[in-house]
Enzyme design. Structure first.
Site, short mmCIF file in Angstrom:
data_model
loop_
_atom_site.label_atom_id
_atom_site.label_comp_id
_atom_site.label_asym_id
_atom_site.label_seq_id
_atom_site.Cartn_x
_atom_site.Cartn_y
_atom_site.Cartn_z
N ASP A 8 -0.05 -19.85 8.09
CA ASP A 8 1.22 -20.47 7.76
C ASP A 8 2.23 -19.33 7.64
O ASP A 8 1.88 -18.15 7.74
CB ASP A 8 1.07 -21.25 6.45
CG ASP A 8 2.38 -21.84 5.97
OD1 ASP A 8 3.09 -22.46 6.79
OD2 ASP A 8 2.70 -21.67 4.78
N ASP A 10 6.00 -19.65 5.68
CA ASP A 10 6.80 -19.68 4.46
C ASP A 10 5.91 -19.65 3.22
O ASP A 10 5.00 -20.47 3.07
CB ASP A 10 7.67 -20.95 4.43
CG ASP A 10 8.80 -20.88 5.43
OD1 ASP A 10 9.68 -20.04 5.26
OD2 ASP A 10 8.80 -21.68 6.38
#
Length: 219
Positions: A8, A10
């Site tokens: 991922d 953020d």
């Protein structure tokens, strides 16, 4: 057997969650929605169109279109990334560690391509990923597994042979719905949330990724 690792972005690679909160608070104020940081956590891990829709359903406005609000938040966030963006602890070390495992490496994010490009440019890590994919291309964002299933398909790897690294609960739900192994690395305020038990392993930081952890998810 893990054949691919999907990061991922953020809140995992870049410390962007406070920047998201700043951008959302500033822009939603323009449509007379007063948010505080804890309220922003309600939409953590969602695509920006889903964030805007979430608040529009609760507090409809009529002075700006939803698309205008989306674009304003994205532009504000990119501005903040360039000014304040920084890598979270252990990012480069974790990427280099995964490289030693002879697996494919990808990034799958709920953020738009514009935001992904800004963040990866700021951190200077784009060249490490074979595939960089945004959920903006999916019908639904996380917690729907689409972004992970498509990324696995682009890598040519079965989802069951992928390991996802996530910080948000929506991201963990997406990875597990895709039948992937998942290591969760929540921010400290959420670390003791029992809902993260759905992940295979929960760590405090990417700095903790080592051979013992790798062996556990490779069982």
């Amino acid at each position: 057997m893990i054949e691919a690792v999907i990061f991922d972005m953020d809140g995992l690679l870049i410390d962007s969650e406070p920047l998201w909160q700043q951008a959302e608070i500033a822009i939603f104020k323009q449509v007379e929605i007063i948010l505080i940081p804890s309220m922003c956590l309600q939409t953590k891990g969602l695509r920006i169109d889903e964030v805007v829709e979430y608040w529009y359903k609760k507090y409809p406005w009529d002075n700006l279109s939803k698309l205008q609000v989306e674009e304003a938040i994205v532009n504000k966030l990119i501005e903040l990334i360039h000014l304040q963006g920084k890598a979270l602890a252990g990012v480069k070390e974790a990427i280099n560690y995964v490289k030693t495992k002879d697996v494919k490496i990808a990034l799958a994010s709920s953020s738009s391509s514009k935001i992904i490009n800004a963040a990866l440019e700021k951190l200077n890590i784009a060249d490490n990923f074979e595939i960089i994919y945004s959920a903006e291309s999916e019908f639904l964002g996380k917690p729907h597994p689409g972004v992970y299933l498509t990324t696995a398909d682009k890598l040519g790897v079965s989802p069951q042979n992928c390991l996802a690294l996530e910080d948000s609960l929506n991201g963990v739900l997406a990875a597990k719905a895709a039948q992937m192994k998942c290591i969760a690395i929540p921010e400290m305020s959420e670390f003791h949330n029992p809902k993260f038990a759905i992940a295979d392993i929960v760590l405090e930081s990417l700095e903790q990724l080592n051979d013992n952890i790798w062996d556990l998810v490779n069982l």
